[in-house]
Design a protein around this motif. Sequence first.
Motif, PDB file in Angstrom:
ATOM      1  N   ALA A 180       0.857  -1.183   0.000  1.00  0.00           N
ATOM      2  CA  ALA A 180       0.000   0.000   0.000  1.00  0.00           C
ATOM      3  C   ALA A 180       0.891   1.231   0.000  1.00  0.00           C
ATOM      4  N   SER A 181       0.393   2.338  -0.552  1.00  0.00           N
ATOM      5  CA  SER A 181       1.231   3.518  -0.706  1.00  0.00           C
ATOM      6  C   SER A 181       0.459   4.797  -0.437  1.00  0.00           C
ATOM      7  N   ARG A 182       1.221   5.882  -0.257  1.00  0.00           N
ATOM      8  CA  ARG A 182       0.672   7.221  -0.065  1.00  0.00           C
ATOM      9  C   ARG A 182       1.202   8.120  -1.164  1.00  0.00           C
ATOM     10  N   LYS A 183       0.282   8.856  -1.813  1.00  0.00           N
ATOM     11  CA  LYS A 183       0.667   9.873  -2.786  1.00  0.00           C
ATOM     12  C   LYS A 183       0.376  11.233  -2.184  1.00  0.00           C
ATOM     13  N   VAL A 232     -13.461  15.421   9.770  1.00  0.00           N
ATOM     14  CA  VAL A 232     -12.830  14.358   8.990  1.00  0.00           C
ATOM     15  C   VAL A 232     -13.638  14.232   7.704  1.00  0.00           C
ATOM     16  N   ARG A 233     -12.998  14.523   6.582  1.00  0.00           N
ATOM     17  CA  ARG A 233     -13.683  14.443   5.294  1.00  0.00           C
ATOM     18  C   ARG A 233     -12.801  13.660   4.326  1.00  0.00           C
ATOM     19  N   LEU A 234     -13.311  12.532   3.856  1.00  0.00           N
ATOM     20  CA  LEU A 234     -12.561  11.629   2.986  1.00  0.00           C
ATOM     21  C   LEU A 234     -13.318  11.465   1.675  1.00  0.00           C
ATOM     22  N   ARG A 235     -12.581  11.174   0.613  1.00  0.00           N
ATOM     23  CA  ARG A 235     -13.207  10.934  -0.688  1.00  0.00           C
ATOM     24  C   ARG A 235     -12.793   9.569  -1.218  1.00  0.00           C
ATOM     25  N   LEU A 236     -13.772   8.701  -1.434  1.00  0.00           N
ATOM     26  CA  LEU A 236     -13.505   7.388  -2.006  1.00  0.00           C
ATOM     27  C   LEU A 236     -13.365   7.536  -3.518  1.00  0.00           C
ATOM     28  N   GLN A 291       4.984   6.867  -1.794  1.00  0.00           N
ATOM     29  CA  GLN A 291       5.744   6.315  -0.675  1.00  0.00           C
ATOM     30  C   GLN A 291       4.993   5.156  -0.054  1.00  0.00           C
ATOM     31  N   ALA A 292       5.720   4.072   0.259  1.00  0.00           N
ATOM     32  CA  ALA A 292       5.097   2.903   0.873  1.00  0.00           C
ATOM     33  C   ALA A 292       4.583   3.255   2.266  1.00  0.00           C
ATOM     34  N   LEU A 293       3.394   2.771   2.600  1.00  0.00           N
ATOM     35  CA  LEU A 293       2.815   3.024   3.909  1.00  0.00           C
ATOM     36  C   LEU A 293       3.418   2.101   4.953  1.00  0.00           C
ATOM     37  N   THR A 294       3.606   2.623   6.151  1.00  0.00           N
ATOM     38  CA  THR A 294       4.099   1.844   7.283  1.00  0.00           C
ATOM     39  C   THR A 294       3.287   2.223   8.518  1.00  0.00           C
ATOM     40  N   PRO A 295       3.130   1.315   9.477  1.00  0.00           N
ATOM     41  CA  PRO A 295       2.408   1.654  10.705  1.00  0.00           C
ATOM     42  C   PRO A 295       3.041   2.840  11.418  1.00  0.00           C
ATOM     43  N   GLY A 296       2.214   3.762  11.901  1.00  0.00           N
ATOM     44  CA  GLY A 296       2.690   4.946  12.584  1.00  0.00           C
ATOM     45  C   GLY A 296       2.897   6.141  11.678  1.00  0.00           C
ATOM     46  N   MET A 297       2.788   5.966  10.360  1.00  0.00           N
ATOM     47  CA  MET A 297       3.008   7.069   9.424  1.00  0.00           C
ATOM     48  C   MET A 297       1.860   8.069   9.518  1.00  0.00           C
ATOM     49  N   PRO A 298       2.159   9.374   9.660  1.00  0.00           N
ATOM     50  CA  PRO A 298       1.092  10.375   9.699  1.00  0.00           C
ATOM     51  C   PRO A 298       0.526  10.632   8.308  1.00  0.00           C
ATOM     52  N   ILE A 299      -0.767  10.881   8.261  1.00  0.00           N
ATOM     53  CA  ILE A 299      -1.462  11.183   7.008  1.00  0.00           C
ATOM     54  C   ILE A 299      -2.139  12.539   7.175  1.00  0.00           C
ATOM     55  N   GLN A 300      -2.012  13.402   6.185  1.00  0.00           N
ATOM     56  CA  GLN A 300      -2.573  14.741   6.280  1.00  0.00           C
ATOM     57  C   GLN A 300      -3.481  15.039   5.096  1.00  0.00           C
ATOM     58  N   ALA A 301      -4.174  16.159   5.172  1.00  0.00           N
ATOM     59  CA  ALA A 301      -5.066  16.563   4.093  1.00  0.00           C
ATOM     60  C   ALA A 301      -4.278  16.684   2.795  1.00  0.00           C
ATOM     61  N   GLY A 302      -4.869  16.165   1.709  1.00  0.00           N
ATOM     62  CA  GLY A 302      -4.201  16.165   0.414  1.00  0.00           C
ATOM     63  C   GLY A 302      -3.552  14.847   0.068  1.00  0.00           C
ATOM     64  N   ASP A 303      -3.391  13.964   1.056  1.00  0.00           N
ATOM     65  CA  ASP A 303      -2.794  12.652   0.800  1.00  0.00           C
ATOM     66  C   ASP A 303      -3.824  11.714   0.181  1.00  0.00           C
ATOM     67  N   THR A 304      -3.341  10.828  -0.693  1.00  0.00           N
ATOM     68  CA  THR A 304      -4.172   9.774  -1.272  1.00  0.00           C
ATOM     69  C   THR A 304      -3.569   8.430  -0.911  1.00  0.00           C
TER      70      THR A 304
END
Length: 429
Positions: A96-99, A156-160, A106-119
């Motif tokens: 799994a990854s984060r754009k 919290v607003r997410l877009r599928l 970038q590959a996702l890892t446990p503990g990684m912070p996610i912010q607005a604008g990330d996919t």
Amino acid sequence: MPTKDTTTHLRRLMACAGLIVAAAASAQSPHVVKPGETLWGISGQQLATPLRWPEVQQRNQVGEPRLLQPGTVLYFADGRLVPEGAAVVTAVEGQASRKRAGGGEQALTPGMPIQAGDTLITGTDAFVTLGVAGGSRVVLPSRSALEVLAIDAHTVRLRLIEGRVESQVHKQQPNQQFEIRARSMGLGVRGTHFRVRDEDGVLTGEVIVGEVVVQRTAQSEPPLVLREGRGAVLLENGPSQAAGLLPAPQLVAETTARNDRTFRFTPVPGAQTYRLQLARDERFLLPVHEQRGPGPSFTVPAELASGLYQLRLTAFDAARLEGLPGDGTVYLPTVEGGAGGQGTSSVLSDGRVEVRWPGVSGQRYSFELSRSADFAVLLLNEPSVYATGMTVGPFALGGRYHWRARQATADGATPAAAAFSGSFDIPVR
């Protein structure tokens, strides 16, 4: 000039300061609870002494310490489960990854912070669990993409984008908002467990617990309220209608006594297909495997480690709404060697079947398909498959189909024994 004793004293102070800084930096880092961990052990690891476990409990609002759930995010500085203005990846299974805008993938890892604008993007057989403020959790299963539109202490607003997302939302305060958007729809909640799916061209919402309000983003029509046990196919043109969800499939009683990896269940009237999921925890925040097919059984692949798992079964109706979940604890026995190993099969939306086996990618296999278990008459004979799966069909005739994949030898011959085999059922029209 400082004396030798003064210099030694300063060095000691600097060393101690360095230790303090390092300890503070460590304390600022989140810790994702793994299966079997305790507050006592985590306190010893993170704070250098297990005796500070009550402090960890209080700062992170942990209830009964003996019921500490895997996937929980613990902080050691300010007590917040998730830092304000961000979410945290609490579990990752598979690729799994984060754009991020302006950055690479970038590959996702446990503990990684996610912010607005990330996919967030999950691959095949991949799962991601996201922790957000207030203790709510969002699970993103395989082949899905989710964009974080807004994230702070109140919103919290997410877009599928595609695939599906399952949310377990803690009770929201009047000034808090939790919303998932999909296409032209917004689904707002206040303390609930629900799914949003955009699969095979159909957008659906299904509520397991609580209540969801569905509103077009243009707000041209009155909102649709989905209550517990109900769902709807969400139409972009025209009103959507709420409908009751199918009940959960029930495992056949003798299934667990067979001590194999095939789980059989009683068909649900009105069901067209079924989904099986396996997780390491009761809340399904740590999923590890899923498959979909016509039933009434699923076979778990050999590469999944033996042990106890939580199993969840759901049924899909003719409108493609996914029904209520049926959960239970199952044991996967050890698969001895590769010979006679089981594979999996999943029916795709176009009527074809995806067959997979726990082989080695790049190794050459022969693949055979037949209507009979003895393979006397072959419907398909593919001698060179350099993968661990095949997609076959669609099929005009219903009934049971048998397949086997055998590893080719160096001289091109095929060994007599099948390395992997299985079967699947096509509904009779």
